[in-house]
Design a protein around this motif. Structure first.
Motif, short mmCIF file in Angstrom:
data_model
loop_
_atom_site.label_atom_id
_atom_site.label_comp_id
_atom_site.label_asym_id
_atom_site.label_seq_id
_atom_site.Cartn_x
_atom_site.Cartn_y
_atom_site.Cartn_z
N GLU A 67 0.82 -1.22 0.00
CA GLU A 67 0.00 0.00 0.00
C GLU A 67 0.85 1.27 0.00
OE1 GLU A 67 -2.28 -3.44 1.21
OE2 GLU A 67 -0.40 -2.62 1.99
N ASP A 68 2.06 1.19 0.58
CA ASP A 68 2.97 2.34 0.56
C ASP A 68 3.35 2.73 -0.86
OD1 ASP A 68 3.16 2.56 3.41
OD2 ASP A 68 4.61 0.91 3.41
N ILE A 69 3.49 1.73 -1.70
CA ILE A 69 3.86 1.98 -3.10
C ILE A 69 2.62 2.38 -3.90
CG2 ILE A 69 5.06 1.07 -5.11
CD1 ILE A 69 6.71 1.26 -2.49
N ALA A 70 1.48 1.78 -3.58
CA ALA A 70 0.25 2.07 -4.31
C ALA A 70 -0.13 3.54 -4.20
CB ALA A 70 -0.89 1.20 -3.78
N THR A 71 0.09 4.15 -3.04
CA THR A 71 -0.27 5.57 -2.89
C THR A 71 0.59 6.45 -3.79
OG1 THR A 71 1.21 5.80 -0.98
CG2 THR A 71 -1.09 5.27 -0.53
N VAL A 72 1.84 6.07 -3.99
CA VAL A 72 2.72 6.84 -4.87
C VAL A 72 2.32 6.65 -6.33
CG1 VAL A 72 5.10 7.28 -5.56
CG2 VAL A 72 4.58 6.68 -3.19
N ILE A 73 1.94 5.44 -6.69
CA ILE A 73 1.44 5.18 -8.04
C ILE A 73 0.23 6.07 -8.33
CG2 ILE A 73 0.33 3.46 -9.53
CD1 ILE A 73 2.04 1.34 -8.05
N ALA A 74 -0.68 6.13 -7.37
CA ALA A 74 -1.88 6.96 -7.54
C ALA A 74 -1.51 8.44 -7.70
CB ALA A 74 -2.83 6.77 -6.36
N GLN A 75 -0.53 8.89 -6.92
CA GLN A 75 -0.09 10.28 -7.04
C GLN A 75 0.47 10.57 -8.42
OE1 GLN A 75 3.34 11.42 -4.74
NE2 GLN A 75 2.75 13.58 -4.69
N LEU A 76 1.26 9.65 -8.95
CA LEU A 76 1.84 9.85 -10.28
C LEU A 76 0.77 9.84 -11.37
CD1 LEU A 76 5.08 7.70 -9.97
CD2 LEU A 76 4.91 10.20 -10.02
#
Length: 233
Positions: A205-214
């Protein structure tokens, strides 16, 4: 918003699918294992669809993209665990297999998707900190992930206004680590958690939030975003 997540049946890809689905995106995940696909879809909302695609097979990827049609955002979370180890002991055939599992499937997926991607959309590659961490035992993995990362700013220029970025995760608790027995995996995670300023290893989930931001931030392109809990400091 139509999102395709290649390698979305587990780990980071699955977490990204869950998060984007909560934002009411129309998400399609791909993976080559029918059982994993079935298990993944059982955990995801109804606005997530799935299609089994062998990302190693260019014809399979092209056929999927043609059948799917228009894509606003592409996330490529395809991965593999081959290619690790000290160089003097490194099995170069295994390193070749590592490139075949991750490097080329990511590029094949992106190339096949280009005719269908929105010009104002985005592509996010999932690499790994081995691409720039310079840690002993990761020369092969570093070559695979570093190769992808060095292409990101070049692709962002070539494919503009399509935005191209990468997320470079550190140690994340995903099935990627399944090559280690449970006890050894737990000890490894504990060691990295103690070394990281964040005091823990990462979650998908830590990585998923960054994906969503990008995906949402239309002013970020050509960047490799490291998410490692400060381990590389």
């Amino acid at each position: 918003m139509k999102v395709v997540i290649a390698g979305g049946t587990s780990g980071i890809g699955l977490a990204a699918a869950a998060l984007l689905a909560k934002e009411n995106a129309a998400v399609t995940i791909t993976g080559r294992n029918p059982q994993k696909m079935e298990e993944a879809l059982a955990t995801l909302p109804a606005n997530v669809k799935g299609q089994c695609v062998d990302a190693v097979n260019t014809d399979h990827i092209k056929a999927f993209m043609a059948a799917h049609g228009a894509i606003d955002h592409l996330v490529i979370a395809l991965s593999g665990a081959k290619g690790g180890g000290l160089f003097k002991e490194l099995d170069l055939a295994q390193l070749q297999a590592g490139f075949a599992e991750k490097f080329f499937p990511q590029l094949q997926t992106l190339q096949a998707a280009l005719p269908y991607l929105s010009a104002n959309g985005s592509v996010t590659l999932i690499t790994a900190v081995s691409g720039h961490a310079k840690a002993p035992g990761t020369s092969g993995l570093g070559a695979i992930n570093g190769g992808l990362e060095i292409m990101v700013p070049i692709l962002a220029k070539e494919l503009q206004p399509l935005r191209v970025n990468a997320v470079s995760p550190g140690v994340i608790d995903t099935p990627w680590w399944s090559f280690l027995p449970e006890e050894a995996r737990s000890a490894t995670f504990q060691q990295y958690a103690q070394a990281a300023p964040a005091g823990r290893i990462g979650k998908p989930e830590d990585i998923a939030t960054v994906i969503a931001q990008l995906i949402h931030n239309t002013f970020i392109t050509g960047q490799v975003i490291t998410v490692d809990g400060g381990l590389g400091l």
